[in-house]
Structure formats: C-alpha cells, structure tokens
Design a protein around this motif. Structure first.
Motif: not given
Length: 447
Positions: A221-249
């Motif tokens: 496992p490492g640092i969290e991964r941050n991703s950004t999504r933009i939704f035009p024509p609005t000004n909405l911007v979503a930022t999501v932080a998820i772990p670098s790896v996940v496990y089956p359980i």
C-alpha cells in the motif's frame, strides 16, 4: 339319409377289437419305426439335440449381476511412486510486474520403488505455464483452447541408474521471474502453473506425478490516489480520494468532495443539492482467443485472435446520508466519506495482465444525482427549479492480495561481502630470532 355330397354311407358291421389284435398292432407299429430311413430319424435327433443344447446354455439361466464386492477391480501396481514435497514458502511476488524480483521455488522430488530394485533410464521434471481460454476459436480443439509454455526443465539423470527399495530424494530449485502473471481462475480464462515429473524405466513404464502451484502477487500500500472530474457546462468539480490498493476481503474508505455548488445571481443564488448517491464495483475480464495453425484460416490467418470481454458486479450500495453541505464559503462545497467494499461470497479475482491476452481489471463507479435550487434574497427556504443532473464517475481500482509481514526473497538473505578475502594475509619472509633473550619490560612502558 343321403349325405351332403349325394352318396349314401355304407353300412359296415362294427367289431370290438380283442386283446390279440391290440398286441399285434403294437408290434407292427414298432417294426415300422425301426424300418424308417436314417434321414427321417436324423431330423428328430437333430431337433432333440438342439433342444437339449438350449437347456444347458449358460445364458439361458438367469444370472446374478456381480457387484463391486463380488468382483473387485485391482489397479495395476506401478514399479515406483513419485511425490513432490515443497520446501519453499507460498509463492508471492511483491511489487508490480516491472519491479518485482520474483519468488524462490524449492522442494524435493521423492522416488520410492515398490520393487526390490528398479532401473530408470530417464528422469525429468518440467515447470509449465498453462493459459486456457473458455471461448476458443474451435471448441473441440485442444490446441485452440490451451497454450502451454515451458519455463524450466530439470534432468536428474544423465545415464540409466538402479534404485533400491527406499526413498530417494532429488532436490530442485528455481527463481520464478517477477513479471509473469499470477494464478487466476476467471470466467473468461485460466492461468495455471504446474510441476510435471516423469520417470521411465528400462521396460518403458512411465511413472508420473503432477502438482499445481498457486502463484500470487501482493502490492504494497502507498499514498492515496486523488482524482478530479469536471462536469461542464456547470461549475461542479468532484475530487475523490481512494486507497492505492484494495483487498478482496474488507472495506475501504472513499472521500468525495464536490466544489462549485453555489453560483450568485441578481436576486439571490443558485445552488445544487444532492438527492441521491450510490457506488458500484465492477470486474472486467478480457481474453484474446488465438487459433492454432489448423484453424487459423477461420479468423483471417496466423497471429490473429478473437477478443472477448465481460463485466460482472462485485458490490453495490446507496449512500443515503453522511454528506456535509457548506453554502457559505466561496463557491460552496459538499463533502462525504463512506465505506465501499467487495461483496462477501462474490469470489473476486486480483488484477492480472498476461501477454497472452488475458486480463482482469476493476472499476469503482460513483453516481450522484443533484438538483438545482434557487434561493431568493431575504428568504430562508430555497425553491427547486426543476433542473437536475446525473454525475457519473469511474475510477480504477487495484485489487491485490494482502502482503502481510512477508518480504521479498532478495531482502531475506544476509549481506554479501565480496571485498573480504577468503583467508588472512600471509607474511612474505619470516625467520626465527637468534640471540640474547629479550629483556622483560612492563606493559605500561610500551604504551
């Protein structure tokens, strides 16, 4: 009385036969039977013999079907037995394929003769990688279904040898490269590794043993991964932080922040409010089915294949509460944190990428339904405008095995000092002292 045919029946006197007449008639009948031709008698004798043969035929009488207890089936006894005893720990690749140093494979191949002495002329073992597609070009063709690659071969005998009745151990070891894919049993294909040993006696009797190996990959496992999504024509911007790896359980946290939810207007402000939110985890499997040389013409020639892809759902849930809305800051924002995870019992696969065309990947999909509201000045409650939007986002998940406290093989071995010589230095010239004895001096004066 006249008869039907027009003749009058003749009237003859009837006479009762005497005892003498009866005995005489029986003698005449016996004489006729003795004087018959042999051909006629053979017909009766043949029929009599035939009926007699039908009576004594075994199939005519009802037979009782024998069960397993009445007629046990004994397997042929082999001249010897083979067994593979693994000594190395579970095979785990630590790190991604481009950085992993592999894993050590070691064990003992045990040969136990069942006879006082046997002679073996060849004794080999092969480590193979087998990739099987569940959608071959030709369903009944073994070459189209399975591709086998030989990774390493051990030859334990250079010439024929004799072995007595006892256990004979043959050690083997190999360093599996870290770039090969891990073992995977998916609904589109299968990746397996197996050890197959074979010993052939002087009488050409094969002695075989096969053992499948489970190869795993664990990413640290490492640092969290941050991703950004933009939704035009609005000004909405979503930022999501998820772990670098996940496990089956187990579950993993997901942090979501939506900015730009407030826009100023002449008579107040226009803002967005979350009405519904849900998440979903998908597993996508792909496979490129290559044809053998015999059936290559069906797909346009050699070196080509048919691409297959399928997606299944591993988990889903709705987020009905827990988000925090802030309309007072510049632009406004909505923050929410929830737990996501793979559904127990779904039998997920870890991420795999094989050069043969087989691959497994995972995706986290988040869907948010937002509604627009208009808040007028000097009013406390906002009025819905009737406008709504659906915000859909997809993020790549890396599903891997837990590394635990395990470390790679190259970090377990002790350090190697290559510059240290094998023995202490020697003196070029050394002679014995001849002369007066040296005076005894105290040690303090020698400092």
């Amino acid at each position: 009385m006249p008869s039907i045919l027009g003749f009058r029946p003749s009237k003859r006197p009837t006479r009762t036969p005497s005892v003498e007449d009866t005995s005489k008639a029986e003698e005449i009948k016996a004489t006729r039977l003795e004087n018959r031709s042999p051909a006629v008698m053979e017909i009766f004798n043949h029929g009599k013999d035939k009926r007699h043969s039908l009576d004594i035929r075994p199939s005519a009488a009802p037979t009782k079907r024998k069960g397993p207890k009445d007629s046990p089936q004994l397997a042929p006894v082999k001249p010897a037995s083979l067994e593979i005893d693994m000594e190395s720990p579970p095979i785990v690749f630590y790190g991604p394929p481009g950085q992993s140093t592999g894993a050590l494979l070691s064990g003992q191949l045990v040969l136990t003769p069942n006879e006082p002495e046997i002679s073996i002329k060849t004794f080999e073992m092969v480590l193979q990688a087998k990739v099987t597609t569940k959608h071959p070009v030709k369903s009944d063709c073994a070459d189209c279904t399975t591709k086998t690659t030989e990774l390493f071969r051990w030859k334990f005998l250079s010439e024929p040898a004799h072995f007595a009745r006892k256990k004979h151990n043959f050690p083997f070891s190999y360093l599996l490269p870290g770039h090969i894919p891990a073992t995977s049993h998916g609904f589109m294909g299968v990746v397996d590794y197996l050890l197959s040993a074979e010993a052939i006696t002087n009488y050409s009797e094969p002695i075989n043993v096969t053992r499948y190996l489970k190869v795993q990959r664990a990413l640290m496992p490492g640092i969290e991964r941050n991703s950004t999504r933009i939704f035009p024509p609005t000004n909405l911007v979503a930022t999501v932080a998820i772990p670098s790896v996940v496990y089956p359980i187990g579950d993993f946290p997901v942090q979501l922040r939506v900015a730009g939810v407030v826009a100023k207007s002449k008579d107040g402000q226009v803002r967005w409010r979350i009405r519904r939110m849900n998440w979903r985890i998908d597993e996508t499997s792909k496979m490129i089915s290559e044809a053998c040389k015999k059936h290559a013409a069906k797909i346009g020639g050699e070196g080509k294949g048919v691409f297959h892809e399928d997606t299944i759902e591993l988990g889903r849930d709705d987020v009905k509460e827990g988000w925090k809305t802030d309309y007072d800051t510049e632009g406004g924002n909505i923050e929410v944190e929830f737990q996501a995870g793979i559904r127990p019992g779904s039998n997920p696969l870890c991420d795999v990428e094989s050069p043969t065309g087989y691959g497994v990947h995972h995706t986290l999909a988040i869907e948010i339904i937002v509604a627009e509201e208009h808040l007028l000045k000097n009013y406390k409650h906002a009025v819905p405008t009737g406008s709504a939007r659906v915000l859909r986002m997809h993020f790549k998940l890396i599903v891997t095995e837990r590394a635990g406290l395990g470390i790679s093989w190259d970090e377990e071995q002790p350090p190697m000092y290559e510059d240290v010589p094998g023995s202490p230095p020697t003196y070029a010239k050394m002679t014995d002292y001849v002369g007066d004895p040296l005076p005894d001096e105290p040690l303090d004066t020698m400092r």
